[in-house]
Design a protein around this motif. Structure first.
Motif, PDB file in Angstrom:
ATOM      1  N   ASP A   1       0.854  -1.184   0.000  1.00  0.00           N
ATOM      2  CA  ASP A   1       0.000   0.000   0.000  1.00  0.00           C
ATOM      3  C   ASP A   1       0.888   1.230   0.000  1.00  0.00           C
ATOM      4  O   ASP A   1       1.577   1.517   0.976  1.00  0.00           O
ATOM      5  N   CYS A   2       0.897   1.979  -1.104  1.00  0.00           N
ATOM      6  CA  CYS A   2       1.767   3.161  -1.246  1.00  0.00           C
ATOM      7  C   CYS A   2       0.991   4.466  -1.161  1.00  0.00           C
ATOM      8  O   CYS A   2       1.438   5.511  -1.639  1.00  0.00           O
ATOM      9  N   SER A   3      -0.190   4.406  -0.557  1.00  0.00           N
ATOM     10  CA  SER A   3      -1.026   5.606  -0.497  1.00  0.00           C
ATOM     11  C   SER A   3      -0.504   6.626   0.495  1.00  0.00           C
ATOM     12  O   SER A   3      -0.854   7.807   0.413  1.00  0.00           O
ATOM     13  N   GLY A   4       0.293   6.179   1.455  1.00  0.00           N
ATOM     14  CA  GLY A   4       0.831   7.101   2.458  1.00  0.00           C
ATOM     15  C   GLY A   4      -0.092   7.320   3.641  1.00  0.00           C
ATOM     16  O   GLY A   4       0.225   8.076   4.556  1.00  0.00           O
ATOM     17  N   SER A   5      -1.244   6.690   3.658  1.00  0.00           N
ATOM     18  CA  SER A   5      -2.179   6.859   4.770  1.00  0.00           C
ATOM     19  C   SER A   5      -1.792   5.975   5.952  1.00  0.00           C
ATOM     20  O   SER A   5      -0.991   5.069   5.832  1.00  0.00           O
TER      21      SER A   5
END
Length: 262
Positions: free
Chosen positions: A258-262
């Motif tokens: 998961d590279c969304s940064g959330s």
């Protein structure tokens, strides 16, 4: 500085317990103080967080049985609240964490004859390699804990630590799950390893606050994913154990990032 001037520290002892379950360690430390002087004092205790990835989860004090929980504020606002409480005669607490994970806990207006303790809880993500872990828990009280090599840990409210006193250290490490079968040794302290149900507990013998604790842990722990409830959501941690053993083929492996940064 003479030994007489160094003998006025109100620190009595430090008690801590660590629990290791898979890749996660929870750590609770309590510093116990007693003001045997004739005047109110302010306590300033400087220490580092452990080496590696760690996060503070709880900070509180107990003054003569009255417990106060810490709450996060922006730095300037927290400092102002602390100063206002000092001037009003209250007994405030403040924990400051720098960008280098160097901490300073301040506790003000401890009256003569009062007992106080500062309790800190944090979690640390551990790194295993080939089923082995070297765990280091910082316990030394000393000036090497300055956040900068050119800046010694000092402040307006700091008290003198007694480097000549025998500060007692009461510590234990509880190992759960596969770690209950671990081989444990320490190059720094005398330890005692005992069974506690399905777990094992490591206790320090005759320990003082004169050196950091180092434990070498070797256990048949395997790669795994841990999932736990986190308020209204869930938290997960993947623990990959590196090994020199040859891989068993064929192997199908899918990794989702998961590279969304959330």
């Amino acid at each position: 500085m003479s030994r007489e001037k160094l003998s006025d520290s109100p620190l009595q002892k430090v008690v801590w317990q660590a629990v290791i379950d898979g890749p996660l360690m929870s750590y609770t430390s309590s510093q116990h103080y007693h003001n045997d002087s004739q005047n109110p004092i302010e306590i300033n205790y400087s220490f580092p967080l452990p080496y590696g990835k760690s996060v503070i989860s709880k900070f509180r004090t107990n003054i003569n049985g009255v417990v106060r929980e810490g709450k996060a504020y922006p730095k300037k606002e927290a400092e102002q609240k602390y100063e206002d409480a000092i001037e009003s005669g209250d007994t405030p607490i403040m924990l400051e964490v720098t960008e280098k994970d160097f901490c300073t806990a301040s506790l003000g207006n401890i009256l003569p004859g009062e007992d106080a303790s500062i309790e800190l809880e944090y979690f640390q993500l551990l790194n295993y390699c080939d089923h082995k872990l070297r765990l280091t828990i910082p316990t030394v009280i000393g000036e090497r804990y300055a956040s900068d090599i050119e800046e010694q840990p000092s402040g307006r409210f700091e008290i003198t630590h007694n480097f000549f006193a025998d500060y007692d250290l009461d510590g234990s490490v509880l190992l759960k799950g596969a770690l209950a079968k671990a081989k444990i040794s320490s190059p720094t302290h005398s330890i005692e390893v005992q069974k506690q149900g399905e777990d094992i507990v490591v206790r320090l013998l005759g320990a003082k606050l004169d050196k950091d604790l180092v434990l070498d842990i070797e256990a048949p722990i395997e790669s795994a994913v841990y999932v736990a409830k986190d308020d209204s959501g869930w938290a997960a941690a993947a623990n990959f154990i590196l090994s020199n053993e040859p891989a068993k083929l064929p192997l199908d492996l899918s990794i989702l990032a998961d590279c969304s940064g959330s």
